[in-house]
Every structure is written in structure tokens, then in C-alpha cells.
Design an enzyme around this catalytic site. Structure first.
Site, PDB file in Angstrom:
ATOM      1  N   ARG A  62       5.425 -12.872   9.637  1.00  0.00           N
ATOM      2  CA  ARG A  62       6.092 -11.623   9.302  1.00  0.00           C
ATOM      3  C   ARG A  62       7.436 -11.539  10.026  1.00  0.00           C
ATOM      4  O   ARG A  62       7.657 -12.179  11.040  1.00  0.00           O
ATOM      5  CB  ARG A  62       5.214 -10.424   9.620  1.00  0.00           C
ATOM      6  CG  ARG A  62       4.871 -10.236  11.080  1.00  0.00           C
ATOM      7  CD  ARG A  62       4.153  -8.897  11.333  1.00  0.00           C
ATOM      8  NE  ARG A  62       3.136  -8.587  10.339  1.00  0.00           N
ATOM      9  CZ  ARG A  62       3.119  -7.442   9.646  1.00  0.00           C
ATOM     10  NH1 ARG A  62       4.032  -6.521   9.829  1.00  0.00           N
ATOM     11  NH2 ARG A  62       2.168  -7.202   8.776  1.00  0.00           N
ATOM     12  N   LYS A  87       4.569   0.598   9.756  1.00  0.00           N
ATOM     13  CA  LYS A  87       4.682   1.829   8.989  1.00  0.00           C
ATOM     14  C   LYS A  87       4.134   3.016   9.767  1.00  0.00           C
ATOM     15  O   LYS A  87       4.656   4.120   9.674  1.00  0.00           O
ATOM     16  CB  LYS A  87       3.925   1.689   7.661  1.00  0.00           C
ATOM     17  CG  LYS A  87       4.756   1.043   6.581  1.00  0.00           C
ATOM     18  CD  LYS A  87       4.095   1.164   5.230  1.00  0.00           C
ATOM     19  CE  LYS A  87       2.967   0.186   5.086  1.00  0.00           C
ATOM     20  NZ  LYS A  87       2.555  -0.021   3.693  1.00  0.00           N
ATOM     21  N   GLU A 100       0.874  -1.162   0.000  1.00  0.00           N
ATOM     22  CA  GLU A 100       0.000   0.000   0.000  1.00  0.00           C
ATOM     23  C   GLU A 100       0.919   1.222   0.000  1.00  0.00           C
ATOM     24  O   GLU A 100       1.810   1.311   0.846  1.00  0.00           O
ATOM     25  CB  GLU A 100      -0.853  -0.027   1.271  1.00  0.00           C
ATOM     26  CG  GLU A 100      -2.003   0.919   1.192  1.00  0.00           C
ATOM     27  CD  GLU A 100      -2.781   1.041   2.501  1.00  0.00           C
ATOM     28  OE1 GLU A 100      -2.734   0.125   3.333  1.00  0.00           O
ATOM     29  OE2 GLU A 100      -3.417   2.088   2.657  1.00  0.00           O
TER      30      GLU A 100
HETATM   31  P1  ATP Z   1       3.012  -2.485   8.147  1.00  0.00           P
HETATM   32  O1  ATP Z   1       2.438  -3.500   9.071  1.00  0.00           O
HETATM   33  O2  ATP Z   1       4.462  -2.236   8.330  1.00  0.00           O
HETATM   34  O3  ATP Z   1       2.241  -1.218   8.096  1.00  0.00           O
HETATM   35  P2  ATP Z   1       1.654  -3.516   5.930  1.00  0.00           P
HETATM   36  O4  ATP Z   1       1.407  -4.945   5.916  1.00  0.00           O
HETATM   37  O5  ATP Z   1       0.510  -2.693   6.307  1.00  0.00           O
HETATM   38  O6  ATP Z   1       2.954  -3.164   6.743  1.00  0.00           O
HETATM   39  P3  ATP Z   1       1.679  -3.368   3.110  1.00  0.00           P
HETATM   40  O7  ATP Z   1       2.071  -2.265   2.220  1.00  0.00           O
HETATM   41  O8  ATP Z   1       0.267  -3.790   3.124  1.00  0.00           O
HETATM   42  O9  ATP Z   1       2.162  -2.984   4.550  1.00  0.00           O
HETATM   43  O10 ATP Z   1       2.612  -4.605   2.870  1.00  0.00           O
HETATM   44  C1  ATP Z   1       2.881  -5.143   1.602  1.00  0.00           C
HETATM   45  C2  ATP Z   1       3.274  -6.574   1.757  1.00  0.00           C
HETATM   46  O11 ATP Z   1       4.383  -6.713   2.616  1.00  0.00           O
HETATM   47  C3  ATP Z   1       2.155  -7.400   2.352  1.00  0.00           C
HETATM   48  O12 ATP Z   1       1.990  -8.536   1.541  1.00  0.00           O
HETATM   49  C4  ATP Z   1       2.627  -7.756   3.722  1.00  0.00           C
HETATM   50  O13 ATP Z   1       2.182  -9.026   4.067  1.00  0.00           O
HETATM   51  C5  ATP Z   1       4.140  -7.715   3.576  1.00  0.00           C
HETATM   52  N1  ATP Z   1       4.766  -7.359   4.842  1.00  0.00           N
HETATM   53  C6  ATP Z   1       4.556  -6.244   5.562  1.00  0.00           C
HETATM   54  N2  ATP Z   1       5.281  -6.265   6.692  1.00  0.00           N
HETATM   55  C7  ATP Z   1       5.970  -7.422   6.700  1.00  0.00           C
HETATM   56  C8  ATP Z   1       6.899  -8.037   7.600  1.00  0.00           C
HETATM   57  N3  ATP Z   1       7.252  -7.461   8.748  1.00  0.00           N
HETATM   58  N4  ATP Z   1       7.413  -9.247   7.260  1.00  0.00           N
HETATM   59  C9  ATP Z   1       7.060  -9.827   6.118  1.00  0.00           C
HETATM   60  N5  ATP Z   1       6.205  -9.317   5.221  1.00  0.00           N
HETATM   61  C10 ATP Z   1       5.655  -8.121   5.502  1.00  0.00           C
HETATM   62 MG    MG Z   2      -1.208  -3.897   4.993  1.00  0.00          MG
END
Ligand code: ATP
Ligand code: MG
Length: 577
Positions: free
Chosen positions: A276, A286, A51
Site C-alpha cells: 500500500r 479512512k 467500501e
Molecule cells: P483504509 O485503510 O484507508 O481504510 P481500505 O483498504 O479499508 O482503506 P477500501 O475501500 O477497502 O479501503 O479500499 C479499496 C481498495 O483500495 C482496496 O483494494 C485497497 O487494497 C486499496 N487501498 C486502500 N488503501 C490503499 C493504499 N494506501 N495504497 C494502495 N491501495 C490502497
Molecule cells: Mg478495506
């Protein structure tokens, strides 16, 4: 380094023994099984779906490396898709940074750069389809009312009073929502599933909400925006993704994604959840990283202490080292926290192979060689990288007055101190043996100058009579040295889990006040100042660590970030304790 040696041994063993079947992790196993059974006609197609509401961090790198590896190892395809369904928090700046970071990591999406916003019309049509099937309805409850009617783990939710609107009424209202007739928050479109489901995600979840906001790509064309749970599965379906890899928290969303796709009767990817990445001494969300940036706790998203990809890059991490780290930590089905030293070791191993060796003195102390000719300069050969002979040698200027590290001299030294102390002989790296004679102090008793004499027969750093010295120290010639700013980093947080419940305060309370030390006037050899343009090379300052020219660095005003120290000093501390 123990790690490097183990790696080497492992590789040698692999070479010498008969080829073994590679141990597959659980996602590779699922894909291998699907390929065997022909589930997707032998196709493998993965994606990374960020995102654009922040910069990417090392957790995202794990997901990128995993998705890209699954595609390339199986002759498959990899999409980069922006999940840009929330206009309020998304910005073009984030899109640009994500493109840069994914490219830097080496994941190639070829011509498959996708945006969820390109599917808004198709998603809308799918929603109309569900309304026509009697599977979705327009609801007038406010967010608060909806949440109050959700029920609990033991009690079912209360059905919305608008749940039984006719298909015609729903179609009409939904079209008017889209046309912008209603204010934000006044209506939603909800799936009609089961208010008594033990899975909260199935209790008539919201599919669309009204948002009058500018979208970074579609402008003001849309007044309604799809919710993540409605959009995400459709995006994968539309792109023909085979293995939709996501993190564990989406496991209980899977029945909802399946329900949507089943009701629509459209193509169905396989969702696979993995754990994760969490790192010690690090926060990874984030939202929190944004807070650190906005609150001025760090200098920006690319502050070298941040776990962001751009922060790691600015600090001197290489794509190779980040990829090696992601391989090393593997993929699992249960959440755990990786020790940040694993990341630090990955970059240390990579830079040990590639970094150019140089000499720089962080805390200078004058060393005068009393028997060395006044005004003379010798240009001595210094090896650029013992790990890679092709990097050759360079000339380093040597003269009567040098700078050495303050900590390499001690007036009253213990027996085991193998550096400079009166009466002791040491090697000046690439130069001569010198024997310490005396030191000069100021009124406060601080040592300002050390005096020694050298043995001209030891030029190059070896004694023809075979005598040995225990210590070798680095130096720069005072007359030729150039000033450099050096930034030393420590962990951004002073506790292992700033985020965890065992640390009850707000995570910002655990920021390490000593995470940045700026050394304004380090003295470096001329080759370092000349090679100080950002991105020009990675360096090892001998005996001190790996360094990388900062984005603000120029040849006239060199600025170096310490990527990592040479040894894991924290491990030593832990062992002692
Ligand atoms: P955050 O929790 O940091 O805000 P998010 O999941 O909301 O991250 P996205 O932009 O939706 O951020 O993430 C894009 C992809 O990265 C998703 O498929 C998510 O599963 C993966 N992802 C995010 N954080 C991690 C992590 N700590 N380890 C592995 N994969 C991750
Ligand atoms: Mg997300």
C-alpha cells in the site's frame, strides 16, 4: 527543475535509441505470464473494490491507476465495485463521492458499475450450499467468547460447543437468522475449517452476522450481512475477475478465499498482493481521516490539506499529475513510505507545462515611479505561458503607483540582494527597468512606500544599450489591482510519520498548527480576478507558486488555493540543515 529535465532527457534517449523491451513490474509480469500460458483464456479483468465508508484518498488512487492500467494495457476490462456489505458505516454520500473521484482520475468502468449488495442472495445460496456440505455451522457464542476461544500463536483454538450441529439444524437456524428472528450478535454463521490452523483466519471464521440496520441500497430486506472475508472472494468470482489485486495485509487471507471457492467449486481468480502507499507527513487510514473531519481539525473531506482525492482536486492537483505520481512510485511487494515531495513534484511538473502565468502580490508594498506621468495607463503585453506559445499574450495595466512584494524591498541590503534597495536597478516583469531612490516609513519605522524612477527606453523589459539587471520582480498596478483572498498551505502534520510507533502520542498531537495561512487582501492583476471561477484554470503566480480558484471563489470575491510553491522549499531547508 531537476526532475523535469531528467524526465525530458530520458524521453529523448528513448526516442533516439532502438525500441527497448519495457521493464515490467511484478504484477505486469504475472499478467504477461498468464496471457502466455492461457490461464484465463487470454482474458484480463480487474476491479477497484472500495467500501463506501469514506472518501477516497491518494492510496486508493494508486490502486485505481494500477487496476485500470492492467486492464487497458492488456485489452481487458475494469469494474468499479462497491463492497457495500457493512450497513452501519456506509452512506450514499460516499458512493457519490467515489463515483466522482474515480471518473475524475480517468478510470472508465463503462457499464460495469457493480455493488456487492446485488449478490446478497447469491452469497446466501452459496452459504446454504456450504452448510449442506457440512462446511459451515450456526454458532451461538458471543463475540467476546469467540475471541477468548481463538487460541494463540502457539496454542490451538477451542472448538465452539455448537460446531457439531446437524445440517438440518444449521439450515433451519440460518434461515431464521435471515428472517430476522434473532437479535444482533446472538448468532453467527461460521466456516468449519480448522481451529488448530497456524493461520488465524482459518480458525472457523465468521461468514455472517446478524445486523438489524438499514442498508443504503437493500433497505431492511436483509437481517444478516456477509463478513468481508466471505464476501470479497465471492464478489471477484461472480464478476469473473482474473487478477484480484489487493494490498499486502490480505496475503494471509488468501488461503481462506481459496478454501471458500474450492469448497463451492466455483471460478477462481488469481489474488495478487502489492504494497500500500504510505506518504510522509500524512495519515492515510479512512478511520483517521473521518476523525479529522468529524473533529473539525480540517474543514471537510475536501479540505485542501487532506490527502483525499477531493482535497487534492480542490487544492489544484490535476488528474494527470496524480496519474504521473502513481506511475512514478511503481508497484512493489514490500511496504515503504514515499516522500510527499514526490507528489508535490508531480503536480509542479504538470502545472509548469499547463498553468497560465499571472501576477499577484501577496504582501503589498506601494512602489511610486516619480518620473512616470500622473494618470497615465499603459497596457503591456505579458506572455501567458512560455511553455505553450499557443496560449498567447494578455494585456497588463501599468501606471505610476504599483504594488510589489514587501520582501522585494530592503533598505539596508547585502551585496547579493538583487531586488530593490536604494541605488539598485531592477526589471519590473514585462514593463520597465526602475532604479530605487528612497523609501518612506511610518512612526514605527515600517516601510510604507518605496520611490523609484524608470527608464522609458526599457519598455517591455529590455535595455537598448544592452545593460543588464540581476533581478526581475513582479508587480500589479495599484489603481487596477483587485483584492483576492489567498490560502497558503503547509503540511497537515509536522512530523514525517505521525502514525508510527516512533511518535508515541496520538497522531492528532502532531497536527501542524501552521498548516493554513490565509492572506485576506492580496492584490492581483485584473485577469486573475476575471478568471477566478472555480475550475476555470490553473495559474502560476509568477515567482510564488501554482494556484487554483477555490470552490468558494467568484469573480467578485476571488479565492485562490496555493497548490504548491514553485520550488521545493523543504528540500532547500533540508540541504542547509
Ligand atoms: P483504509 O485503510 O484507508 O481504510 P481500505 O483498504 O479499508 O482503506 P477500501 O475501500 O477497502 O479501503 O479500499 C479499496 C481498495 O483500495 C482496496 O483494494 C485497497 O487494497 C486499496 N487501498 C486502500 N488503501 C490503499 C493504499 N494506501 N495504497 C494502495 N491501495 C490502497
Ligand atoms: Mg478495506
Amino acid at each position: 527543475m531537476a526532475q523535469a529535465q531528467e524526465g525530458d532527457r530520458f524521453e529523448k534517449k528513448e526516442e533516439n535509441s532502438a525500441p527497448r523491451e519495457k521493464q515490467l513490474h511484478f504484477i505486469e509480469q504475472i499478467i504477461a505470464d498468464d496471457e502466455k500460458s492461457g490461464k484465463f483464456g487470454g482474458r484480463v479483468h480487474t476491479r477497484f473494490p472500495p467500501e463506501p465508508n469514506g472518501y477516497l484518498h491518494i492510496g486508493h488512487a494508486k490502486s485505481i491507476c494500477l487496476n485500470y492500467a492492467m486492464a487497458t494495457e492488456n485489452n481487458g476490462l475494469f469494474n468499479l465495485r462497491f463492497d457495500d456489505t457493512n450497513p452501519a458505516k456506509e452512506e450514499t454520500e460516499y458512493v457519490e463521492s467515489i463515483l466522482t473521484d474515480v471518473r475524475w482520475l480517468g478510470a472508465d468502468w463503462q457499464d460495469r458499475l457493480c455493488f456487492a449488495s446485488d449478490y446478497f442472495q447469491q452469497m446466501y445460496d452459496y452459504a446454504v450450499d456450504l452448510i449442506k456440505k457440512g462446511k459451515a455451522y450456526v454458532c451461538d457464542m458471543t463475540a467476546e467468547e469467540m475471541s477468548a476461544a481463538r487460541g494463540t500463536a502457539t496454542e490451538p483454538g477451542t472448538p465452539s460447543p455448537w460446531r457439531d450441529r446437524t445440517v438440518e439444524e444449521n439450515l433451519d437456524l440460518f434461515a431464521r437468522m435471515k428472517a430476522g428472528e434473532f437479535p444482533d450478535g446472538s448468532k453467527t454463521l461460521r466456516a468449519k475449517i480448522d481451529m488448530a490452523s497456524p493461520n488465524f483466519n482459518m480458525r472457523d471464521p465468521v461468514m455472517y452476522r446478524i445486523v438489524h440496520a438499514e442498508h443504503h441500497r437493500t433497505g431492511s430486506a436483509w437481517k444478516i450481512y456477509p463478513m468481508y472475508d466471505w464476501a470479497h472472494g465471492l464478489e471477484d468470482s461472480i464478476e469473473g475477475i482474473t487478477h484480484s489485486i489487493c494490498t499486502l495485509e490480505f496475503e494471509n487471507h488468501r488461503p481462506l478465499y481459496d478454501w471458500f471457492l474450492d469448497q463451492l467449486g466455483v471460478y477462481h481468480p488469481q489474488q495478487i498482493e502489492f504494497a500500500r502507499l504510505n506518504l510522509t507527513y500524512t495519515v492515510m487510514s479512512k478511520r483517521k481521516l473521518l476523525e479529522l473531519v468529524k473533529g473539525g481539525y480540517v474543514s471537510g473531506w475536501d479540505d485542501p490539506r487532506m490527502p483525499t482525492i477531493c482535497g487534492l482536486r480542490r487544492r489544484g492537483y490535476t488528474p494527470e499529475s496524480v496519474r504521473a505520481f502513481c506511475r512514478a512510485i511503481g508497484v512493489a511487494k514490500f511496504n515503504s513510505t514515499i516522500d510527499v515531495t514526490v507528489l508535490e513534484n508531480a503536480v509542479r511538473e504538470d502545472l509548469n507545462r499547463t498553468a497560465l502565468r499571472r501576477m499577484g502580490v501577496l504582501r503589498p508594498l506601494k512602489l511610486v515611479i516619480d518620473n512616470y506621468p500622473e494618470g497615465e495607463t499603459e497596457w503591456l503585453d505579458a506572455v501567458n505561458n512560455p511553455e505553450n506559445p499557443a496560449d498567447g499574450v494578455r494585456k497588463v495595466p501599468f501606471s505610476k503607483v504599483l504594488y510589489i512584494e514587501q520582501e522585494d524591498f530592503m533598505e539596508d541590503a547585502p551585496k547579493k540582494y538583487f531586488r530593490l534597495t536604494p541605488g539598485r536597478e531592477v526589471r519590473l516583469r514585462y514593463a520597465y527597468f526602475v532604479t530605487c531612490d528612497s523609501c518612506v516609513k511610518d512612526e514605527e519605522g515600517r516601510v510604507t512606500e518605496v520611490h523609484c524612477h524608470y527608464d522609458p527606453a526599457t519598455r517591455g523589459g529590455d535595455a537598448p544599450d544592452g545593460r543588464k539587471v540581476r533581478g526581475t520582480i513582479h508587480w500589479v498596478s495599484a489603481e487596477h489591482a483587485r483584492d483576492a483572498q489567498v490560502r497558503l498551505y503547509d503540511r497537515l502534520f509536522s512530523v514525517e510519520n505521525p502514525d508510527s510507533a516512533s511518535n508515541p502520542l496520538d497522531y492528532k498531537e502532531y497536527l501542524n498548527p501552521e498548516s493554513l495561512e490565509v492572506i485576506a487582501h492580496a492584490k492581483v492583476e485584473p485577469a486573475l480576478a476575471d478568471g477566478a471561477a472555480p475550475g476555470s484554470a490553473h495559474y502560476q503566480f509568477e515567482r510564488i507558486g501554482y494556484f487554483y480558484p477555490d470552490t468558494e471563489s467568484t469573480a467578485g470575491n476571488p479565492v485562490f488555493n496555493r497548490t504548491v510553491s514553485l520550488k521545493d522549499t523543504w528540500a532547500k531547508v533540508a540541504q542547509k540543515g
